[in-house]
Design an enzyme around this catalytic site. Sequence first.
Site, PDB file in Angstrom:
ATOM      1  N   LYS A  49       0.871  -1.249   0.058  1.00 38.29           N
ATOM      2  CA  LYS A  49      -0.018  -0.088  -0.136  1.00 38.29           C
ATOM      3  C   LYS A  49       0.939   1.019   0.006  1.00 38.29           C
ATOM      4  O   LYS A  49       0.591   2.173  -0.582  1.00 38.29           O
ATOM      5  CB  LYS A  49      -0.965  -0.010   1.272  1.00 38.29           C
ATOM      6  CG  LYS A  49      -1.991   1.142   1.135  1.00 38.29           C
ATOM      7  CD  LYS A  49      -2.459   1.536   2.548  1.00 38.29           C
ATOM      8  CE  LYS A  49      -1.620   2.385   3.437  1.00 38.29           C
ATOM      9  NZ  LYS A  49      -2.221   2.744   4.664  1.00 38.29           N
ATOM     10  N   ASP A  74      -6.347   0.569   1.166  1.00 35.83           N
ATOM     11  CA  ASP A  74      -6.264   0.735   2.489  1.00 35.83           C
ATOM     12  C   ASP A  74      -7.867   0.223   3.075  1.00 35.83           C
ATOM     13  O   ASP A  74      -8.446  -0.433   2.150  1.00 35.83           O
ATOM     14  CB  ASP A  74      -6.260   2.187   3.176  1.00 35.83           C
ATOM     15  CG  ASP A  74      -7.331   3.033   2.618  1.00 35.83           C
ATOM     16  OD1 ASP A  74      -8.346   2.591   1.928  1.00 35.83           O
ATOM     17  OD2 ASP A  74      -7.302   4.119   3.242  1.00 35.83           O
TER      18      ASP A  74
END
Length: 220
Positions: free
Chosen positions: A120, A138
């Site tokens: 991420k 996320d």
Amino acid sequence: MDRKTAGRLFQKLSRRFPEARSELQYDTRFQLLVAVILSAQATDISVNAATRTLFPECPTPEAMLKAGEKVLLRHIRRIGLAPTKAKNVIKTCRILLEQYGGEVPEDRDALESLPGVGRKTANVVLNEGFGHPTIAVDTHVFRLSNRTGLAPSKNTVETENRLLEIIPEKWKMNAHRYLIMQGRYVCKAKNYNCSECVIVKECEFHDKHFEAAAPVKSKS
């Protein structure tokens, strides 16, 4: 969800959040990298509060490494997992200086090899810092991808791959930003209100919740 519906969904989100962007505050790619490392399991507000004093004192990898872990920890002590993050940032600074001339690498594998950097974080840096149409998954992006039927999946990597497949090219650059804003301010994990949602027609969620409008008080 089919690609055409996904296109309409992102078109509506783009109108709802025309200024969608990262809420982390930074001036350079290095500062972006540090801010994203610090943001794991922490709010952007808490990270910005810390970096507001940290970055003026330690704006570069050289300055951060010279200041050391104790100084860094003093700035970020109110952020969750601060001791571990301080160690990771200092190690990352050393690697950037020794292997990349003090620059943030424009490569996913190189980014993910840095301490404290996962998929991420790498995607955020590539997207925000280098303009790559990557999608950072996320908790908001993962929740909305499943809840809306946009990209149902069991893990974040699968979510990312499905989003890349279904999202039209014109929306990929900003896609995760739109989903984050929608998840943060409208389609929350709890207490969501579909009455305020601009993509309610495209959303395939089976348990939509609509709140009745407040009655208008009579002036008489």
